[in-house]
Design an enzyme around this catalytic site. Structure first.
Site, PDB file in Angstrom:
ATOM      1  N   LEU A  19      23.261  11.521   8.459  1.00  0.00           N
ATOM      2  CA  LEU A  19      23.025  12.319   7.264  1.00  0.00           C
ATOM      3  C   LEU A  19      22.334  13.635   7.598  1.00  0.00           C
ATOM      4  O   LEU A  19      22.748  14.702   7.136  1.00  0.00           O
ATOM      5  CB  LEU A  19      22.159  11.533   6.274  1.00  0.00           C
ATOM      6  CG  LEU A  19      22.790  10.331   5.582  1.00  0.00           C
ATOM      7  CD1 LEU A  19      21.713   9.513   4.879  1.00  0.00           C
ATOM      8  CD2 LEU A  19      23.842  10.773   4.576  1.00  0.00           C
ATOM      9  N   SER A 139      16.228   6.711  -1.644  1.00  0.00           N
ATOM     10  CA  SER A 139      17.274   5.709  -1.450  1.00  0.00           C
ATOM     11  C   SER A 139      17.496   4.921  -2.734  1.00  0.00           C
ATOM     12  O   SER A 139      16.556   4.711  -3.519  1.00  0.00           O
ATOM     13  CB  SER A 139      16.883   4.743  -0.324  1.00  0.00           C
ATOM     14  OG  SER A 139      17.784   3.655  -0.248  1.00  0.00           O
ATOM     15  N   TYR A 152      10.788  -0.572   2.904  1.00  0.00           N
ATOM     16  CA  TYR A 152      11.648   0.602   2.730  1.00  0.00           C
ATOM     17  C   TYR A 152      11.741   0.997   1.261  1.00  0.00           C
ATOM     18  O   TYR A 152      11.647   2.182   0.907  1.00  0.00           O
ATOM     19  CB  TYR A 152      13.023   0.264   3.294  1.00  0.00           C
ATOM     20  CG  TYR A 152      14.024   1.391   3.321  1.00  0.00           C
ATOM     21  CD1 TYR A 152      13.882   2.448   4.220  1.00  0.00           C
ATOM     22  CD2 TYR A 152      15.130   1.382   2.476  1.00  0.00           C
ATOM     23  CE1 TYR A 152      14.820   3.470   4.269  1.00  0.00           C
ATOM     24  CE2 TYR A 152      16.074   2.394   2.519  1.00  0.00           C
ATOM     25  CZ  TYR A 152      15.906   3.441   3.413  1.00  0.00           C
ATOM     26  OH  TYR A 152      16.842   4.451   3.443  1.00  0.00           O
ATOM     27  N   ALA A 154       9.598   0.385  -1.208  1.00  0.00           N
ATOM     28  CA  ALA A 154       8.328   0.931  -1.683  1.00  0.00           C
ATOM     29  C   ALA A 154       8.126   2.363  -1.199  1.00  0.00           C
ATOM     30  O   ALA A 154       7.670   3.238  -1.950  1.00  0.00           O
ATOM     31  CB  ALA A 154       7.171   0.045  -1.215  1.00  0.00           C
ATOM     32  N   LYS A 156      10.468   4.544  -0.293  1.00  0.00           N
ATOM     33  CA  LYS A 156      11.458   5.469  -0.849  1.00  0.00           C
ATOM     34  C   LYS A 156      11.205   5.796  -2.321  1.00  0.00           C
ATOM     35  O   LYS A 156      11.436   6.923  -2.757  1.00  0.00           O
ATOM     36  CB  LYS A 156      12.865   4.903  -0.661  1.00  0.00           C
ATOM     37  CG  LYS A 156      13.370   4.943   0.783  1.00  0.00           C
ATOM     38  CD  LYS A 156      13.371   6.357   1.338  1.00  0.00           C
ATOM     39  CE  LYS A 156      14.159   6.486   2.632  1.00  0.00           C
ATOM     40  NZ  LYS A 156      14.107   7.863   3.187  1.00  0.00           N
TER      41      LYS A 156
END
Length: 289
Positions: A19, A139, A152, A154, A156
């Site tokens: 990305l 995300s 992840y 929490a 994001k």
């Protein structure tokens, strides 16, 4: 509307592949002086990645957790920083009951901790310039949750709270901050994806949104967007009209909550407060109806 980044310096973390590399390529094509960043040392493989992407930009090998050092190197080389895109991070999947403190803290630090430190490090340079643009890569996991990714998720979603606060604190200095929750095919997530899906969710189709949010002409701030396969959508919180009792005359008890539960969770009528003040104002007014 022509978007031109001439003379602007944009730092993209985690841009050695995937990305981040797509974002860097789009910004480079729009005329920005892109500064690539990754954890790995410069190598023939990285050079190949950049060459294939058509990018001839400087690369700073520095862990994103060392955000102050990273921003300092950008300033030393270019004398300015106009925008930053925080894409770097990693996964460490485990269910909550098996997740160690280290599993939690390392992921939180790479994503949310680094978002904070990057913004803080760039802040004085943005203030001096009278403008700055920050994009955090969030995300769908943060918005909706995902099995085995408590750390992840929490981190994001925490980025949105950080972005909203930066939007408030940075308003007088022209500092805007937004989040994007992308879904694109990368080496990390697409090994078993069918080829038609991989083509449909090419990261290049997400990159233009990242570039626009990084441009000084974009006035959006404190917002969350989802982006994938050429689809771009703003996300907002919705709350039910709910149960509204007047504490001066109504009994407020657990029994009342239980009896009124269907009303509390009924979204046939909704509210969309834009900020904390509006949220509290609506709550208060509802009790007096």
């Amino acid at each position: 509307m022509a978007i031109d980044f001439e003379g602007k310096v944009v730092l993209v973390t985690g841009s050695s592949k995937g990305l981040g590399l797509s974002f860097a390529k789009c910004l480079d094509q729009a005329g920005a002086q892109v500064v690539l960043n990754g954890r790995a040392s410069y190598s023939d493989e990285l050079a190949k990645n950049f060459r294939e992407a058509g990018i001839n930009s400087p690369y700073i090998s520095c862990p994103v957790e060392s955000s102050e050092e990273l921003v300092s190197q950008v300033i030393e080389q270019f004398g300015r920083i106009d925008s930053l895109v925080h894409n770097a991070g990693f996964l460490s999947d485990k269910t909550l009951k098996k997740m160690s403190d280290t599993d939690w803290s390392k992921v939180m630090d790479a994503h949310l901790g680094s978002a904070f430190r990057l913004a803080r490090s760039a802040w004085p340079h943005f203030e001096k310039a009278g403008a700055g643009r920050i994009v955090f890569l969030s995300s769908a996991t943060g918005i909706y949750g995902n099995f085995g990714q408590a750390n992840y998720a929490a981190a994001k979603l925490g980025m949105l709270g950080l972005a909203k606060t930066i939007a408030l604190e940075g308003a007088k200095s022209g500092i805007n901050c937004n989040c994007v929750a992308p879904f694109g095919a990368t080496d990390m997530n697409s090994a078993n994806f069918p080829e038609p899906l991989k083509k449909a969710i090419n990261p290049d189709y997400i990159a233009p949104l990242i570039a626009f949010l990084s441009h000084v002409s974009c006035e959006e701030t404190g917002s969350m967007f989802e982006a994938s396969a050429g689809s771009f959508k703003k996300v907002r919180f919705e709350r039910s009209r709910g149960l509204n009792l007047d504490p001066r005359k109504d009994a407020i008890t657990v029994d009342q909550i239980a009896e009124s539960w269907s009303k509390i969770v009924d979204f046939s009528e909704s509210e969309y407060p834009k900020n904390m003040g509006e949220s509290l104002k609506i709550m208060y007014e509802r009790t007096l109806e």
